[in-house]
Design an enzyme around this catalytic site. Structure first.
Site, short mmCIF file in Angstrom:
data_model
loop_
_atom_site.label_atom_id
_atom_site.label_comp_id
_atom_site.label_asym_id
_atom_site.label_seq_id
_atom_site.Cartn_x
_atom_site.Cartn_y
_atom_site.Cartn_z
N GLU A 344 -11.46 -48.24 -18.28
CA GLU A 344 -11.03 -49.55 -18.79
C GLU A 344 -11.58 -50.63 -17.86
O GLU A 344 -12.59 -51.23 -18.13
CB GLU A 344 -9.50 -49.64 -18.87
CG GLU A 344 -8.90 -48.63 -19.82
CD GLU A 344 -7.64 -49.12 -20.50
OE1 GLU A 344 -7.53 -50.30 -20.85
OE2 GLU A 344 -6.73 -48.27 -20.70
N GLU A 604 1.10 -47.88 -12.85
CA GLU A 604 1.26 -48.29 -14.25
C GLU A 604 2.63 -47.86 -14.78
O GLU A 604 3.26 -48.57 -15.54
CB GLU A 604 0.14 -47.64 -15.08
CG GLU A 604 0.15 -48.00 -16.55
CD GLU A 604 -1.10 -47.49 -17.25
OE1 GLU A 604 -1.72 -46.52 -16.75
OE2 GLU A 604 -1.46 -48.05 -18.30
#
Ligand code: BGC
Length: 721
Positions: A344, A604
């Protein structure tokens, strides 16, 4: 810019994965007074004049919305020039030609991947006799294969040190826009720290793993005495698995691989046209026995000035503060990214919206965000829609509430922290168009319904199998619609614009919201109703939130949307003790749980590593995702008590209203503001709390249930038990 008169150049044949090096040889025959190089590339470049790098700027020209904006760097190269000169520039794929985003295929990605590599430069030499000469890119330049045989953002870099560029070929002119060229706007990207090896591990699986003791973003430099043809190769990871073995399945498709073929003798090398997020490397190939002193992790990010510091009596909390700072350093590499390691590394708008206030306290991010917001405005779709990521490398993706609202929240925060309204001036149209987009696209007037949303992303109350928390999407979207409209009104008023239609709209949204959502079902719904001023009775709603948090076992049930605001919603309405309980919680889910598991950055997921050492699923488990680091803005503003009201952006006037907590003992905060340094310390003592405040501006001190004004200076206060 002078550079606009130079032609773009490119290679004469497609070099495949090999990074080309361009060169120009030229002579100077008089004394030089000043020489300045303007340069940029389609890709990332490294430029050397007579074998010396022209600057410590790495990964230039950085990442912008390249279809609209490409930064040009200007370097003073006076001291590098000689009588006979050679300017060499190696160009890698960088963000411009890497296949981003990595995990999905799209037509736009293929289009970008197939773009040419290009270079444009203009070197102006001013002689002592007053004459001038310009060396610019043109067809007199040549190109050859560089030792870098592969380089891109996700998969890493491959180099062969034996390669000496030869077989120089003529370049071709490249037909590419010069309209997109803009002067450097963001901070320079630099190598900011060198981290030594903590230990070399031999894992149960028989791997040789090097541990730097800290998750960083950048690359590993190594030194080796080798024979020509020996190979070095390694891959990167953030964590070890529960057995102590190397683990990087969470990088998904990103190979994050370095492969290097040695030349003869002692040599030092590091990748130069890409970066990695890592704490560990696993040696796949290394001639001989590796020694700790042969490896160094080089930390790379936008070179922002540090402005905020926190310290407390609690070692785990201090580690959390450090993790937040490292989270920012690891993800502020020209663009605020979600994470630096997996496939990402994108400028997710929602993540930036969540973290921007903390980011703007810890570092001076004004330049960094102004540049990114210009990219946002450039990438804003005709309809006013804001993509999920900026630069928008996913143009086919729908926008989402709380993500797209970065368009209003981020400029407003930059203005609030630094006090300069030019960011509002620059962004006002983008802000307004975002609100207009919602107004145009919704199917229910004055609410935002029937649209794709990420919801309360990663909410702890998500139904099993879903990434989205249980808060209603229409609730979240409508709440942010109200908030963004309110910010357009505030920004417009600050700029002296007529925003009466938005004022009217705001009133209508609030009324419709109250009617549609008379009750709040989740922690996040309560939080938004309080924090965005939508609840008719905010005290009652905050009390209900506190009750709910207690009922949930003094645990968060929030996700990306609720987490950054929950502590504020509690402490602004008399529940600071509960907010502190959430902050100090050591069990999952809580900010200190990852610390107890050895985290060196923000995760995360609260339980990226479970209690038993197993992982969250490999498909979405970053260990360097700054979003939940947003807790630090509460620590500065509420816990340490340093804040300002909206009428005094940039901390031109201060409110000092700390929330001490005995469980902590003491807390110290320092903030370098545009008006000087504020420092605040509270210490819980036997019979009360002692406060030390140093303020550079007039300050409203709120203690003992009273408020009083003090002038700039150093003060000690006391509240008795
Ligand atoms: C990213 C997030 C982002 C999200 C959108 C993820 O893959 O890593 O941080 O905001 O997608 O929901």
């Amino acid at each position: 810019m002078r550079i606009k008169t130079s032609p773009w150049i490119t290679v004469s044949q497609e070099p495949g994965d090999v990074c080309p090096v361009f060169r120009k040889q030229f002579a100077t025959d008089r004394k030089i007074a000043k020489a300045e190089l303007e340069i940029t590339a389609l890709g990332v470049y490294e430029a050397c004049l007579n074998g010396q790098r022209v600057s410590d700027f790495v990964l230039a020209p950085g990442w912008t919305s390249y279809d609209h904006r490409l930064q040009v760097q200007t370097y003073d190269v006076t001291l590098l020039l000689q009588a006979e000169n050679e300017l060499r520039v190696t160009v890698g794929r960088g963000w411009f030609r890497s296949p981003m985003p990595g995990w999905m295929d799209s037509a736009d990605k293929q289009r970008r991947y197939a773009q040419p590599c290009g270079l444009i430069a203009s070197l102006k030499i001013g002689y002592a006799d007053g004459t001038e000469e310009t060396v610019q890119t043109d067809v007199s330049w040549q190109w050859a294969e560089s030792p870098v045989h592969f380089s891109e953002i996700y998969d890493g870099e491959r180099a062969d040190a034996r390669v000496v560029p030869g077989n120089w070929q003529p370049v071709k002119p490249l037909d590419w826009s010069k309209e997109i060229l803009i002067p450097q706007e963001g901070e320079a990207i630099r190598e900011t720290e060198r981290v030594a090896v903590k230990q070399i591990l031999h894992t149960p699986a028989g791997e040789t793993v090097i541990d730097f003791g800290q998750e960083v973003t950048g690359y590993v430099e190594f030194t080796i005495n080798a024979k020509a043809g020996d190979t070095v190769s390694f891959t990167h990871a953030e964590v070890l698995d529960k057995d102590g073995n190397f683990y990087n399945e969470n990088y998904r498709s990103a190979k994050a691989l370095v492969e290097y073929t040695c030349k003869e003798g002692k040599q030092t090398w590091h990748p130069q046209l890409t970066f990695f997020g890592f704490r560990y490397i696993k040696l796949l190939s290394w001639p001989g026995e590796p020694r700790a002193e042969d490896f160094t992790a080089i930390v790379v990010h936008s070179d922002m000035k540090r402005t905020g510091w926190l310290k407390s009596a609690n070692a785990e909390l201090n580690r959390l503060f450090s993790n937040i700072v490292w989270g920012q350093r690891g993800n502020f590499l020209d663009v605020p990214t979600d994470c630096p390691q997996r496939d990402e590394r994108l400028g997710w708008t929602g993540d930036a919206e969540v973290f921007i206030k903390t980011a703007s306290y810890l570092f001076d991010t004004e330049r960094f965000f102004k540049k990114w917001l210009h990219d946002m405005a450039a990438d804003q779709r005709k309809s006013g829609e804001i993509g999920q990521v900026i630069p928008d490398v996913m143009p086919e993706g729908d926008s989402s509430a709380a993500w797209g609202d970065a368009a209003t929240i981020c400029p407003w925060q930059v203005y609030q922290t630094y006090g300069d309204a030019s960011v509002l001036e620059d962004q006002f149209d983008c802000m307004r168009k975002w609100v207009d987009y919602i107004t145009g696209v919704t199917t229910t007037p004055n609410l935002w319904t029937d649209h794709f949303h990420f919801g309360d992303w990663l909410g702890l109350d998500a139904p099993s199998g879903s990434y989205k928390g249980s808060s209603r999407e229409g609730f979240i979207a409508s709440a942010f619609y109200a908030h963004s409209t309110e910010l357009v009104v505030k920004a417009g008023k600050r700029l002296g614009k007529d925003v009466s239609s938005y004022e009217k709209l705001y009133g209508e949204i609030v009324a419709a919201f109250r009617k549609a959502f008379p009750e709040y079902q989740t922690q996040t719904e309560h939080v938004l109703a309080v924090h965005f001023g939508l609840a008719e009775d905010p005290q009652k709603t905050a009390d209900a939130l506190a009750e709910m948090v207690r009922h949930d076992g003094v645990q968060l049930r929030t996700g990306f949307v609720g987490t950054p605001f929950i502590l504020h919603a509690l402490s602004n309405y008399g529940h600071a003790d509960l907010a502190w309980s959430l902050v100090l919680r050591r069990e999952y889910p809580g900010w200190l749980y990852p610390v107890t598991k050895g985290a060196t950055t923000i995760w995360e997921h609260w339980d990226g590593i479970h209690k038993d050492g197993t992982f969250w699923s490999k498909d979405m488990n970053s260990f360097n995702h700054y979003a939940y680091g947003a807790v630090a803005d509460w620590i500065f503003e509420q816990a340490a008590g340093i804040r300002h009201d909206e009428a005094h952006p940039g901390f031109s006037e201060l409110i000092y209203a700390p929330h001490p907590d005995e469980r902590l003992g003491w807390l110290q905060a320092r903030l370098d503001t545009r008006h000087g340094t504020v420092s605040a310390l509270w210490t819980c003592e036997k019979d009360g709390v002692r406060y030390e405040l140093e303020t550079p501006v007039r300050t409203k001190v709120c203690l003992n249930g009273e408020a009083r004004w003090v002038n700039p200076g150093k003060y000690t206060f006391w509240t008795a038990e």
